[in-house]
Design an enzyme around this catalytic site. Structure first.
Site, PDB file in Angstrom:
ATOM      1  N   GLY A  37       0.623  -1.090  -0.026  1.00 59.25           N
ATOM      2  CA  GLY A  37       0.064  -0.010  -0.012  1.00 59.25           C
ATOM      3  C   GLY A  37       1.051   1.294   0.217  1.00 59.25           C
ATOM      4  O   GLY A  37       2.140   1.248   0.189  1.00 59.25           O
ATOM      5  N   LYS A  38       0.250   2.276  -0.133  1.00 61.96           N
ATOM      6  CA  LYS A  38       0.850   3.753  -0.128  1.00 61.96           C
ATOM      7  C   LYS A  38       0.112   4.858   0.176  1.00 61.96           C
ATOM      8  O   LYS A  38      -1.221   4.753  -0.340  1.00 61.96           O
ATOM      9  CB  LYS A  38       1.853   3.850  -1.216  1.00 61.96           C
ATOM     10  CG  LYS A  38       3.070   4.730  -1.148  1.00 61.96           C
ATOM     11  CD  LYS A  38       3.894   3.929  -0.481  1.00 61.96           C
ATOM     12  CE  LYS A  38       5.504   5.095  -0.356  1.00 61.96           C
ATOM     13  NZ  LYS A  38       6.479   4.066  -0.052  1.00 61.96           N
TER      14      LYS A  38
END
Ligand code: GLU
Length: 421
Positions: free
Chosen positions: A110-111
């Site tokens: 994720g980011k």
């Protein structure tokens, strides 16, 4: 076009998908799986208000993307940067998926990002922005679901505010919702240094692999944030000579080697490495092309491209940054015999110690720095060796080798779970 113009014209998401395609082709990946892994699982865009010090209300844009959650919760940092786009965050989230798989930790990718130059905010505004952004992405995050961490321009204090905001809404303290927290709040020993330490472990392994003596080597580092500045200190402690460093303002060069402790002090006092006494001022573009043994890009994406890859003079390129080299440049470097340690391996020390932090939080445990570093070393060396072995076996460059390992692990996990419903 200048190096900077080329960098700005390349979309990291296109790069990330191309890197994936190269590995998927080579793995002969099932077409259905390929379609799944080529896109992010979830993309959230938020526009949220923050009360500024002058009484005005400003609206900021932020993102949280989960590329894959097949092997565990989404994991990845949050960056604050004026130029960040949804496509940047998608690329960074995909890279996190492969990174976690390369080092074999049970996370997906994720980011997050907020479009802001945090250097222009007061501390109170920064806290307000962080708390409201944390609230906006609460539909996605949680210790079992998606665990943010620091990235470009965010740090332990920002993570403390995020943890507090999430905990206030739950009604009890949830340390495992973010990593990279201050040590007194459930942060891990060694997390702050972990990205740089993992990079230096990789460089040491590469030196051994190539028969290069680290103690007589010249090192150039682009970027003087968490990764770059600590890598400079750690590699200087190994006896290497750091001859050039830079930050967003520009670079400095000293062929006899820079005293890193003094450069750190200078940066703390002046906000930049520029102007450091006794060093020559150079541009970031010139810095990348310096004569050296080890080049460590530790800043942003698209720094080594077809515009400059044929002028890189390093023997080893160690990617402490995410996405600093484009696929065309990869090929150019490889054909010139330059040994590249790809980001998904080279900077995986950060997320690895984030995993240790999360495990300690869930168990209400606290490990010594010796234990953290020893476990980190073991994981980094194993991942490095596996990548080198794959590169030899398949006769591919180190990035494709790391992708072959990672994509296969994620694809196998996805296939084992099967398609719901
Ligand atoms: N932002 C870091 C990275 O790009 C660390 C992520 C994490 O610890 O979750 O790997």
């Amino acid at each position: 076009m200048t190096t900077e113009q080329v960098a700005a014209s390349i979309n990291p998401w296109t790069v990330a998908q191309r890197q994936f395609d190269l590995a998927a082709d080579r793995l002969n990946l099932d077409p259905g799986l390929r379609r799944v892994l080529r896109e992010p699982r979830r993309e959230l865009t938020v526009h949220f208000p923050v009360k500024m010090d002058d009484g005005s209300v400003q609206v900021f844009t932020g993102y949280r993307v989960q590329h894959n959650v097949g092997r565990g919760p989404a994991k990845g940092g949050i960056r604050y940067h004026q130029d960040v786009t949804l496509d940047d965050v998608k690329a960074l989230a995909m890279w996190m998926t492969w990174k976690c798989a390369v080092v074999g930790i049970p996370f997906g990718g994720g980011k997050g990002g907020v479009v802001v130059d945090p250097k222009k905010l007061s501390r109170r505004e920064l806290e307000g922005l962080t708390r409201r952004f944390a609230t906006e992405i609460e539909v996605l995050i949680g210790p079992e679901r998606d665990i943010p961490a620091p990235d470009v321009n965010t740090n332990a204090q920002v993570m403390a505010w995020m943890m507090d905001t999430f905990s206030m809404h739950q009604g009890y303290t949830v340390p495992g919702v973010v990593t990279g927290k201050p040590v007194g709040l459930g942060g891990s020993e060694g997390r702050n240094e972990a990205t740089a330490r993992g990079t230096v472990y990789c460089v040491a392994e590469a030196a051994r692999h190539l028969g290069l003596d680290l103690r007589s080597s010249r090192v150039v580092i682009q970027g003087f944030g968490n990764a770059g500045s600590i890598a400079a200190s750690l590699i200087a402690r190994e006896g290497a000579r750091v001859v050039g460093v830079s930050d967003s303002v520009g670079g400095i060069f000293a062929p006899e080697g820079l005293d890193i402790d003094r450069v750190l002090k200078w940066k703390a006092e002046h906000g930049t490495v520029r102007g450091f006494p006794g060093a020559t001022a150079i541009s970031n573009a010139q810095l990348l092309e310096l004569e050296c043994d080890v080049l460590i890009p530790a800043a942003l994406e698209n720094q080594i491209t077809t515009a400059n890859a044929d002028r890189i003079k390093a023997r080893v390129v160690a990617e402490a940054a995410n996405g600093p080299t484009t696929p065309d440049a990869d090929e150019l470097l490889h054909s010139r015999g330059i040994f590249l340690i790809p980001d998904v391996l080279c900077n995986a020390g950060g997320v690895t110690v984030s995993y240790f932090e999360w495990v300690q939080d869930l168990n209400r445990d606290h490990w010594s720095e010796e234990i953290v570093n020893a476990k980190l070393h073991e994981i980094m060396v194993r991942a490095f060796d596996e990548t080198v072995a794959m590169a030899a076996k398949e006769d591919v460059n180190m990035r494709t080798a790391a992708y072959l390992l990672a994509v296969d692990r994620v694809a196998s996990a996805t296939a084992l779970r099967g398609l719901y419903p």
